[in-house]
Design an enzyme around this catalytic site. Structure first.
Site, mmCIF file in Angstrom:
data_model
loop_
_atom_site.group_PDB
_atom_site.id
_atom_site.type_symbol
_atom_site.label_atom_id
_atom_site.label_comp_id
_atom_site.label_asym_id
_atom_site.label_seq_id
_atom_site.Cartn_x
_atom_site.Cartn_y
_atom_site.Cartn_z
ATOM 1 N N ASP A 1 53.631 68.562 -25.574
ATOM 2 C CA ASP A 1 53.768 69.755 -26.411
ATOM 3 C C ASP A 1 55.183 69.971 -26.935
ATOM 4 O OD1 ASP A 1 51.101 70.406 -26.191
ATOM 5 O OD2 ASP A 1 51.380 71.812 -24.534
ATOM 6 N N GLU B 1 45.153 69.577 -32.886
ATOM 7 C CA GLU B 1 46.492 69.548 -32.286
ATOM 8 C C GLU B 1 47.007 68.114 -32.257
ATOM 9 O OE1 GLU B 1 47.133 72.099 -28.957
ATOM 10 O OE2 GLU B 1 48.409 70.635 -27.949
ATOM 11 N N HIS C 1 46.991 66.124 -28.979
ATOM 12 C CA HIS C 1 45.641 65.819 -28.521
ATOM 13 C C HIS C 1 45.103 64.611 -29.290
ATOM 14 C CE1 HIS C 1 44.982 70.304 -27.195
ATOM 15 N NE2 HIS C 1 46.040 69.736 -26.648
ATOM 16 N N ASP D 1 47.244 73.183 -34.474
ATOM 17 C CA ASP D 1 48.160 73.443 -33.366
ATOM 18 C C ASP D 1 49.271 72.421 -33.540
ATOM 19 O OD1 ASP D 1 46.980 75.628 -32.300
ATOM 20 O OD2 ASP D 1 46.529 74.752 -30.345
ATOM 21 N N ASP E 1 50.258 65.711 -22.210
ATOM 22 C CA ASP E 1 50.395 66.673 -23.298
ATOM 23 C C ASP E 1 51.786 67.321 -23.226
ATOM 24 O OD1 ASP E 1 49.435 68.066 -25.449
ATOM 25 O OD2 ASP E 1 48.166 69.430 -24.310
ATOM 26 N N ASP F 1 47.807 85.466 -20.854
ATOM 27 C CA ASP F 1 49.243 85.316 -21.172
ATOM 28 C C ASP F 1 49.884 86.678 -21.304
ATOM 29 O OD1 ASP F 1 48.552 82.679 -21.825
ATOM 30 O OD2 ASP F 1 48.534 83.090 -23.978
ATOM 31 N N GLU G 1 38.798 73.392 -30.280
ATOM 32 C CA GLU G 1 40.021 72.566 -30.296
ATOM 33 C C GLU G 1 39.809 71.274 -29.511
ATOM 34 O OE1 GLU G 1 43.630 74.768 -29.370
ATOM 35 O OE2 GLU G 1 44.513 72.979 -28.487
ATOM 36 N N HIS H 1 46.390 83.936 -25.243
ATOM 37 C CA HIS H 1 45.248 83.993 -24.330
ATOM 38 C C HIS H 1 45.307 85.363 -23.651
ATOM 39 C CE1 HIS H 1 46.395 79.662 -24.175
ATOM 40 N NE2 HIS H 1 45.142 79.393 -23.949
ATOM 41 N N ASP I 1 51.906 75.269 -30.992
ATOM 42 C CA ASP I 1 51.496 75.113 -29.593
ATOM 43 C C ASP I 1 52.478 74.116 -28.972
ATOM 44 O OD1 ASP I 1 50.253 75.106 -27.199
ATOM 45 O OD2 ASP I 1 48.272 74.516 -27.934
HETATM 46 C C1 XLS Z 1 45.980 72.849 -24.267
HETATM 47 C C2 XLS Z 1 45.643 73.534 -25.486
HETATM 48 C C3 XLS Z 1 45.761 75.054 -25.401
HETATM 49 C C4 XLS Z 1 44.976 75.697 -26.505
HETATM 50 C C5 XLS Z 1 44.683 77.145 -26.301
HETATM 51 O O1 XLS Z 1 46.288 71.661 -24.255
HETATM 52 O O2 XLS Z 1 46.401 73.027 -26.534
HETATM 53 O O3 XLS Z 1 47.093 75.430 -25.432
HETATM 54 O O4 XLS Z 1 45.609 75.542 -27.737
HETATM 55 O O5 XLS Z 1 43.892 77.353 -25.200
HETATM 56 NI NI NI Z 2 46.446 73.851 -28.475
HETATM 57 NI NI NI Z 3 47.535 71.074 -26.017
#
Ligand code: XLS
Ligand code: NI
Ligand code: NI
Length: 436
Positions: free
Chosen positions: A308, A267, A270, A295, A306, A103, A231, A100, A338
């Site tokens: 991750d 993802e 998600h 992702d 989330d 970032d 996404e 991003h 991700d």
């Molecule tokens: C958040 C998203 C984010 C996107 C990019 O949950 O996964 O990380 O992949 O903005």
């Molecule tokens: Ni993501």
């Molecule tokens: Ni995410």
């Protein structure tokens, strides 16, 4: 200067290796179904978790030790961090990364200052890309962290928040083009609602579509030919995110005439939050010709947010790669981690363990998926299941030769439909397990 002096380039040592800093399955040059693993998997490291994640959670501050980072918001620190990021990605052997805008470079006190900061770091990113050959999988803009986006960005009731977000996307598209990015992603951020008493859904969705059309138009104007992605995510940070799952995104894209311009970036966690599996989401996208990128991560079934986490479940990665191969492979997309190390995994070396595990899990998933396809039994059973649509009545219906009245006539004559055949679910589940 080196940030990881004790780490050499991570190498493939084969399944028998006991070295935790080696690949046991990811062998970049190994050919599977006519393509190298490198080209099938197109691994990508995310900047936001791997180089900005501190391991904070709602109950405590960050724990991560990152000796190269002085913790300041200076441009110099950001440039130095960018060099460290490339040392890491190069040693890991991942061909791509994603970021991003906020970032990589600190936000300034005005938009033009933020743009200037970004340019100063992008210069380093470009140098490092050229030095290492590592490429940008996709760029994106952070339209959710700054308080101005508390009510959303493209769907904000404040038209100036919309305008500011548009300016940020314009700049992010320019730097993505400058860095040769192969795609650009829109994740909804705060595009959703917390409360319906204060929300005009129809108006917000119209605005979101306008926003995406502006991005498509600007890409054309500047000659950015990368793939746009949207996404899906059903909740968090808002109670309900508009891009809630693959089907909702496809419906939105079709409704607003955007379907030819955006594919889906799916993802795993998600999907879980949406009450689906990743396999389901991949099949929904793939069957509409919209499977763009992954992702790669996983959630925790006992935690409802989330998380991750890095993906290590071979069953999951096998399903992912079966769908990817079925729909012709990742073109501009990749397997983008991700994912973030746990708060308790605070040492730099944990970043290596995490990515090596994820890459190996996907490499194994790829090999297993290719074995399942080569064996052909699964596909054979699927073809067989629909075989009565291949001729006679089924084929006549498919080509449109029937209507309700003609079908009624046939059934009145027959009296009852032909008996069903077993779905063989357990047999198929057992069959998949023979490959694992
Ligand atoms: C958040 C998203 C984010 C996107 C990019 O949950 O996964 O990380 O992949 O903005
Ligand atoms: Ni993501
Ligand atoms: Ni995410």
């Amino acid at each position: 200067m080196t940030a990881f002096p004790e780490i050499d380039r991570i190498r493939y040592e084969g399944p028998e290796s006991k070295n935790p800093l080696a690949f046991r399955h990811y062998n970049a040059d190994e050919v599977v179904e006519g393509r190298s693993m490198r080209d099938h998997l197109r691994f990508s490291v995310v900047y936001w978790h791997t180089f900005r994640g501190q391991g904070a959670d709602p109950f405590g501050p960050g724990t991560a030790l990152r000796p190269w980072d002085d913790g300041s918001e200076s441009v110099e620190n950001a440039q130095n961090r960018a060099r460290v990021a490339f040392e890491f990605i190069e040693k890991l052997g991942a061909p791509y990364y994603a970021f991003h805008d906020r970032d990589v470079a600190p936000e300034g006190s005005t938009l033009s200052e933020s743009n200037k900061n970004l340019d100063a770091v992008v210069e380093v990113l470009q140098e490092e890309q050229e030095r290492t050959g590592i490429k940008l999988l996709w760029g994106t803009a952070n339209l959710f962290s700054n308080p101005r986006y508390m009510h959303g960005a493209a769907t904000s009731p404040n038209c100036e928040a919309f305008a500011y977000a548009a300016a940020q996307v314009k700049k992010a598209l320019e730097v993505t083009l400058q860095l040769g990015g192969e795609g650009y992603t829109f994740w909804g951020g705060r595009e959703g609602y917390q409360n319906l008493w204060n929300t005009d859904i129809a108006r917000e969705l119209d605005h979101l579509a306008q926003f995406l059309h502006m991005a498509v138009d600007y890409a054309k104007e500047i000659g950015f030919e990368g793939q746009f992605y949207i996404e899906p995510k059903p909740k968090e940070p808002t109670k309900h995110q508009y891009d809630s799952d693959a089907a909702a995104c496809l419906n939105f894209l079709r409704q607003y005439d955007l379907i030819d311009h955006l594919k889906l970036n799916l993802e795993t966690n998600h999907a879980t939050l949406a009450g689906h599996t990743m396999h389901h989401e991949l099949e929904v996208a793939g069957s509409s010709g919209a499977l763009g990128s992954l992702d790669a991560n996983t959630g925790d079934l006992l935690l409802g947010w989330d998380t991750d986490q890095f993906p290590t479940d071979i069953y999951l990665t096998t399903q992912c790669m079966l769908s990817v191969l079925k729909y012709g492979g990742l073109k501009t997309g990749g397997v983008n981690f991700d994912a973030k190390v746990r708060r308790e995994s605070f040492e730099p070396i944990d970043l290596f363990y995490a990515h090596i595990g994820g890459m190996d899990a996907f490499a194994r998933g790829l090999k297993i998926a290719a074995d399942i396809r080569a064996d052909g039994q699964l596909q054979g059973l699927l073809v067989e299941r629909y075989s009565n649509w291949d001729s006679g009545l089924g084929a006549e219906i498919e080509v449109g030769q029937h209507n309700l009245a003609s079908l009624e006539k046939i059934m009145l004559e027959k009296g009852e439909a032909e008996a069903n055949r077993s779905g063989r679910q357990e047999m198929l589940e057992n069959l998949i397990n023979t490959f694992l």
